[in-house]
Design an enzyme around this catalytic site. Structure first.
Site, PDB file in Angstrom:
ATOM      1  N   HIS A   1       0.825  -1.220   0.000  1.00 48.02           N
ATOM      2  CA  HIS A   1       0.000   0.000   0.000  1.00 48.02           C
ATOM      3  C   HIS A   1       0.856   1.266   0.000  1.00 48.02           C
ATOM      4  O   HIS A   1       0.404   2.327   0.419  1.00 48.02           O
ATOM      5  CB  HIS A   1      -0.969   0.002   1.186  1.00 48.02           C
ATOM      6  CG  HIS A   1      -2.102  -0.974   1.014  1.00 48.02           C
ATOM      7  ND1 HIS A   1      -2.757  -1.578   2.073  1.00 48.02           N
ATOM      8  CD2 HIS A   1      -2.694  -1.458  -0.106  1.00 48.02           C
ATOM      9  CE1 HIS A   1      -3.698  -2.385   1.597  1.00 48.02           C
ATOM     10  NE2 HIS A   1      -3.674  -2.338   0.291  1.00 48.02           N
TER      11      HIS A   1
ATOM     12  N   CYS B   1       8.735  21.995 -10.926  1.00 46.99           N
ATOM     13  CA  CYS B   1       7.588  22.431 -11.721  1.00 46.99           C
ATOM     14  C   CYS B   1       6.439  22.990 -10.877  1.00 46.99           C
ATOM     15  O   CYS B   1       5.385  23.319 -11.422  1.00 46.99           O
ATOM     16  CB  CYS B   1       7.102  21.282 -12.606  1.00 46.99           C
ATOM     17  SG  CYS B   1       6.325  19.946 -11.698  1.00 46.99           S
TER      18      CYS B   1
HETATM   19 ZN    ZN Z   1       7.528  18.234 -10.781  1.00 47.22          ZN
END
Ligand code: ZN
Length: 249
Positions: free
Chosen positions: A122, A153
């Site tokens: 899990h 990002c």
């Molecule tokens: Zn990223």
């Protein structure tokens, strides 16, 4: 009970490629709440399952992270320590016996206890990944800001825990490990969560001897050669003793 422990010990002593399946019952003695069982954390609030889902993460990742950190008490993660059960499993790895662990737990305690062959079925609490560029981040990074973002990002990170609705990517790997096994030991799980709960059946179909030790009966008891019911912390010390006796024959 003693007879059962002796038979289990003999089976374990013979095993050279043991697979151990573990569930929440293995970590409760470390103070970690059982996130999925009936009397565990999930049932106190039905919406937890909705929040800890893949769907909710992509719907509202900011709120997801607030709830996630609260539900999994991630700030406390480093304080949890392995308990007797984790060390018992680690000690089974003796002589030429290879022990592979397939765990439903996301707390990393098998690794902390020294075990090395672990499938975290899990996922795991201690990392997060950028869903956009796949860069991986540590728990320290995740804890530094309320809402962790990718430094490259700026996408909000996704935890490496398998969320409700996520694909289980470890299932094939788990079956491959069972293919190689000569004994299956299942500890501290009620085998209610699929597809993890299919693994004992898979082992059964391969004709692998199997032992279940859990504090309550499960709906899969019929699949096991030996079902020992009771508290792990009470049952494992005498099992360990019988295992020493069995190993000296
Ligand atoms: Zn990223």
């Amino acid at each position: 009970m003693r007879e059962q422990l002796i038979r289990a010990a003999e089976e374990l002593a013979r095993s050279q490629k043991l697979v151990v399946l573990t569930g929440a019952g293995v970590s409760t003695a470390s103070g970690i709440p059982d996130f999925r069982s009936n009397d565990g954390l999930w049932s106190q609030d039905l919406t937890r399952e909705d929040y800890m889902s893949n769907e909710y993460f992509f719907y509202d990742p900011v709120d997801f992270w607030k709830k996630y950190k609260q539900i999994f008490r991630v700030k406390l993660l480093k304080q949890y320590e392995p308990n007797f059960v984790h060390y018992f499993i680690n000690e089974l790895e003796s002589g030429s016996r290879q022990v592979s662990i397939i765990t439903q737990n996301v707390d990393g305690l098998h690794e902390k206890a020294g075990s090395s062959r672990i499938i975290e079925y899990h996922g795991s609490l201690d990392k997060a990944t950028c869903p956009y560029c796949q860069k991986a981040y540590s728990m320290d990074y995740v804890l530094a800001d309320e809402i962790p973002r990718c430094e490259g990002c700026t996408t909000i990170l996704k935890p490496n825990v398998v969320l409700f609705g996520d694909l289980i990517t470890a299932h094939d790997e788990a079956e491959a490990v069972i293919d190689q096994a000569d004994c299956l030991l299942v500890l501290g799980t009620s085998l209610k969560v699929t597809p993890f709960s299919f693994l004992p059946e898979y082992a059964r179909n391969q004709g692998i001897p199997s032992i279940l030790i859990n504090n309550e009966p499960t709906i899969k008891d019929y699949l096991f050669d030996e079902v020992i019911l009771g508290d792990l912390n009470r049952l494992l010390p005498p099992l360990k003793k019988e295992l020493k006796n069995a190993a000296t024959y």
